[in-house]
Design an enzyme around this catalytic site. Structure first.
Site, PDB file in Angstrom:
ATOM      1  N   CYS A 168     -11.224   0.212   7.133  1.00 40.79           N
ATOM      2  CA  CYS A 168     -10.745   1.542   7.506  1.00 40.79           C
ATOM      3  C   CYS A 168     -11.362   2.644   6.660  1.00 40.79           C
ATOM      4  O   CYS A 168     -11.604   3.750   7.148  1.00 40.79           O
ATOM      5  CB  CYS A 168      -9.224   1.596   7.408  1.00 40.79           C
ATOM      6  SG  CYS A 168      -8.561   1.139   5.797  1.00 40.79           S
TER       7      CYS A 168
ATOM      8  N   GLU B 230       0.829  -1.203   0.000  1.00 42.08           N
ATOM      9  CA  GLU B 230       0.000   0.000   0.000  1.00 42.08           C
ATOM     10  C   GLU B 230       0.866   1.257   0.000  1.00 42.08           C
ATOM     11  O   GLU B 230       0.552   2.242   0.665  1.00 42.08           O
ATOM     12  CB  GLU B 230      -0.938  -0.003   1.218  1.00 42.08           C
ATOM     13  CG  GLU B 230      -1.846  -1.218   1.282  1.00 42.08           C
ATOM     14  CD  GLU B 230      -2.792  -1.204   2.467  1.00 42.08           C
ATOM     15  OE1 GLU B 230      -3.940  -1.609   2.309  1.00 42.08           O
ATOM     16  OE2 GLU B 230      -2.357  -0.785   3.563  1.00 42.08           O
TER      17      GLU B 230
END
Length: 641
Positions: free
Chosen positions: A402, A309
Site C-alpha cells: 500500500c 497498526e
C-alpha cells in the site's frame, strides 16, 4: 504596466472545492523548478513512478485483472482482497505526473492499464478481482475485511485525477459505474436498499466527495455522508480498529487503525467543507487537537502499535516499537490540508510541514527504489529484523504494497498542498523554489529551504490598482524571523501563525523572509514515558537522528548527549545527496557485562558504577535520510544521563 495574472490556479489537484463550499481558502498551486522538493519529485518522476508497471506485473496485480477480464489463465496472485488498490494508486500517481511532464511511455502504460481495468469490470459496475476470482462472485459479505469499498475509493480517486489531467473519461466511466453500483446497494434503514453497512477500511467516503466535485452529482456526496455517519454504530462488531466503536461526532480522541481513522477524518473535513455541517467540523477540529497533543510522534508519525497498526493510549509514543506507517503520514497530510482550507488556520500546515519532511519522506529511499512501511524512531544495536512489511530495512516492494504507490501519488501531486488563495490574496503554506499562482497574483520564490532560512519572493503578475494580501506562514518551530518588504521590517506574526502583508503590489516588488535555523534540542512532555530524560535534535522543519554508520567503534545504545555543549552545523554536499548535519558532544559508556541479572534494589548501589565514558562526537543526519547506507543502529531520542 501591472497585469492581471495570465495563469489561473491549476484545476488538476486532488482537492477541488465545489461551487458552494464553505472553505475559507481555495487550493492554489505551485510550479516547482529547483530545490529540495523539486529534487525529490524528479526522483519520483523518473524512477519511482516508471518502475510501477513492472512491479505491479511481477507482484501479480495486473495478472489478476487479466484473469477477471477473461484474457489470461492461472491462479489469483496475492494474499489480500485489496491488491487492486496498488494499481489504482499507481494510476493516480501517473495521472498527476502527466500533468507535470508529458511522457509518451507513461501515457501508454496508463492507457493500457486503464483498458485492463475496464475489461475486468462486471456489467453492473462491480469490480474486485479477489471476490470475482477467489470468492466465486460473492459480494459485500465480509465488509470488515473485504475492503471492496476501499478499493472502489482508490479507483474513484485515480479516475478523478485522470479526468482532471487529460479530460478523458475512460477511467472515470469505470469509476462512476462502480460508484453507481455501490449507491444502488448501500443505504440507511428505510431507504429500500438491501445493505446498511460500512467498509472496515474508510476510503470510499472522501473519494465520493471528490467524485461529487468532479461530476456535480449530489447523490455521491449524500452517499459519502451516509457512510461517515454510519461508522461507530456497531455495524462491524463495534471495534475501534475499524472505526466502529463510537460515532465520529461523539468521539473525543483518535483511536483504532491509524490510516482508517485518518481517511475517515479527511472525509469528515470534506463533508463539513461542502455542506457546512457544524457537527462534523467540530468533531474534526476536536480530534485533530487531541491527536497532535497526545498521539503524534516528533516526526509527525502516527500509530503506536504493530499488532493492529493503531493508535495507542494518550502519550504512548514508543521509539523502537513505533509503527508510524508511511500511509498514515500521507493520510495525515491529506486530512490536515483539508482542515487548513476549511478553517484558514496555519497550525494545520505546521503539521503538514513536519510530516512531509520527516514521517512521510523517510518512507522512500533517496534513489526512489526502496521503501519503508514502518518508520520507527530507534533501531537498537544488534536489531534482528523481522523482514516483510514490518522491516526496519528498506525493501524493494511489499506483500502488502500500500505504501509505495501512495508515496508516488503524494509526491506527484505535492504542488497542490503548498499554497492557497482567497478573494483577498495568496497564502504560502510551504516554502519551495518556484512560482506560486493564485487568482490574484503570481509570485516567484527563490530559496534553498530547509538548508537555509532565506526565502526571496518577487511579485511577477498582479492586478492593477487593487490591494491584496500576501500571507506567509511563520512555522511554529521558528524562534526568530524577519520579513523585509519595501522599507518596512516585520518580526511578529499574528496569533494564528500568519504574517499578512497587504498593499497594492506592482511587478518586481520583493519580500524577503529570513527564518532563523539554529539547531535546537527538544524535550517531550514528561508523560511520554519512552523518552523521559532524553532530547532530540531538530533544525528548522527537520528532525535529526544518529546512525551507527557515522559512529564507528561502538553502538548507539550507550551514547549520551552533552546538553551543556553547543550544537554545530556542518553542510555535507558529499553525504546522502547533500545534507546539513548537526554535530553534538557526547560520551559513550563501555559498561561491563551485567552478569546473570541486570537489576538491583533501588536503595542499593546501581548494578554498574557511574561512568563518565569516553568523549565522542555525535553526527546527526536528517531523519528522512536514514537507512540509505549500511544497516545498523539508529536513534532520534538521545539520553542525557
Amino acid at each position: 504596466m501591472p497585469r492581471t495574472p495570465s495563469v489561473p490556479p491549476s484545476p488538476t489537484g486532488p482537492v477541488r472545492l465545489g461551487p458552494d463550499a464553505r472553505a475559507v481558502l481555495r487550493p492554489a498551486t505551485v510550479g516547482l523548478d529547483a530545490g529540495f522538493w523539486h529534487t525529490r519529485r524528479e526522483v519520483n518522476a523518473h524512477t519511482s513512478v516508471p518502475q510501477g508497471p513492472g512491479l505491479l506485473e511481477s507482484a501479480g496485480n495486473l495478472h489478476n485483472l487479466r484473469l477477471a477480464a477473461g484474457t489470461a489463465e492461472g491462479e489469483f496472485r496475492g494474499g489480500y482482497p485489496f491488491v487492486d488498490t496498488d494499481v489504482y494508486k499507481w494510476l493516480e500517481a501517473a495521472a498527476w505526473q502527466l500533468a507535470q511532464e508529458p511522457s509518451g511511455d507513461l501515457e501508454a502504460h496508463v492507457d493500457r492499464i486503464t483498458a485492463l481495468v475496464a475489461d475486468a469490470q462486471q456489467p453492473d459496475g462491480y469490480l474486485n478481482t479477489w471476490f470475482q476470482l477467489v470468492k466465486g462472485g460473492e459480494r459485500y459479505q465480509d465488509l470488515r475485511w473485504g475492503h471492496e469499498l476501499y478499493c472502489a475509493g482508490h479507483l474513484i480517486q485515480a479516475a478523478v485525477a485522470h479526468h482532471r489531467v487529460t479530460g478523458r473519461t475512460e477511467l472515470l466511466d469505470v469509476a462512476r459505474r462502480f460508484a453507481d453500483q455501490v449507491d444502488s446497494v448501500f443505504g440507511p434503514p428505510g431507504s429500500g436498499k438491501p445493505i446498511d453497512g460500512i467498509d472496515g477500511h474508510p476510503e470510499v467516503e472522501t473519494a465520493l466527495v471528490e467524485l461529487y466535485r468532479e461530476t456535480g452529482e449530489r447523490r455521491y456526496l449524500d452517499l459519502a455522508a451516509y457512510f461517515v455517519d454510519r461508522h461507530g454504530h456497531g455495524l462491524l462488531g463495534g471495534e475501534a480498529y475499524c472505526q466502529d466503536r463510537v460515532p465520529l461526532r461523539e468521539a473525543t480522541n483518535v483511536e483504532g487503525h491509524a490510516v482508517r481513522q485518518l481517511y475517515l477524518l479527511a472525509a469528515a473535513a470534506d463533508l463539513a467543507t461542502e455542506t457546512g455541517d457544524p457537527g462534523l467540523r467540530a468533531a474534526a477540529e476536536r480530534l485533530w487537537q487531541a491527536m497532535t497533543t497526545t498521539k503524534t510522534h516528533l516526526t509527525g508519525g502516527l500509530g503506536a502499535h504493530h499488532d493492529e497498526e493503531d493508535f495507542g493510549d494518550p502519550y504512548e509514543l514508543p521509539n523502537e516499537r513505533a509503527y508510524c506507517e508511511t500511509c498514515a503520514a500521507i493520510a495525515s497530510v491529506q486530512w490536515s490540508w483539508r482542515m487548513a482550507l476549511l478553517t484558514g488556520e496555519a497550525r494545520y500546515s505546521d503539521l503538514i510541514e513536519r510530516t512531509l519532511y520527516n514521517g512521510f519522506l523517510a518512507g522512500v529511499s533517496l534513489d526512489g527504489e526502496r521503501w519503508l512501511y514502518v518508520n520507527p524512531l530507534q533501531v537498537r544495536d544488534g536489531h534482528t529484523d523481522p523482514g516483510g512489511d514490518q522491516s526496519a530495512r528498506r525493501t524493494r516492494w511489499f506483500r502488502c504494497a500500500c505504501c509505495p504507490p501512495n508515496v508516488m501519488r503524494l509526491l506527484a501531486s505535492l504542488e497542490h498542498y503548498l499554497a492557497s488563495g482567497d478573494d483577498d490574496g495568496l497564502q504560502i503554506h510551504q516554502y519551495v523554489a518556484g512560482r506560486y499562482r493564485s487568482d490574484l497574483a503570481v509570485v516567484r520564490a527563490e530559496t534553498d529551504y530547509p538548508w537555509h532560512g532565506t526565502v526571496a519572493l518577487t511579485v511577477e503578475e498582479t492586478p492593477a490598482d487593487r490591494p491584496w494580501t500576501l500571507s506567509l506562514r511563520i512555522p511554529e518551530w521558528c524562534r526568530e524571523f524577519r520579513v523585509r518588504c519595501g522599507d518596512r521590517t516585520y518580526d511578529a506574526p499574528a496569533a494564528d501563525g500568519w504574517l499578512r502583508l497587504e498593499r497594492t503590489w506592482a511587478p518586481g516588488d520583493r519580500v524577503v523572509l529570513e527564518l532563523t535555523l539554529e539547531p535546537r534540542l527538544t524535550a517531550a512532555d514528561p508523560r511520554v514515558d519512552a523518552v523521559r530524560g532524553c532530547v532530540a535534535i531538530e533544525r528548522g522543519p527537520l528532525v535529526y537522528c544518529l546512525e551507527g554508520v557515522d559512529h564507528p567503534g561502538g553502538g548507539l545504545d550507550d551514547v549520551v548527549v552533552d546538553t551543556t555543549r553547543p550544537l554545530a552545523v556542518k553542510h555535507r554536499p558529499d553525504l546522502l545527496g547533500g545534507v546539513t548535519t548537526v554535530v553534538a558532544a557526547g560520551r559513550r559508556r563501555h559498561l561491563p557485562d551485567p552478569g546473570w541479572w541486570p537489576y538491583a534494589p533501588a536503595d542499593q548501589s546501581p548494578r554498574h558504577p557511574r561512568q563518565e565514558g569516553e568523549p565522542v562526537e555525535l553526527t546527526a543526519v536528517p531523519y528522512y535520510a536514514w537507512a540509505n547506507r549500511e544497516d545498523g543502529g539508529m536513534r532520534v531520542w538521545l539520553p542525557t544521563s
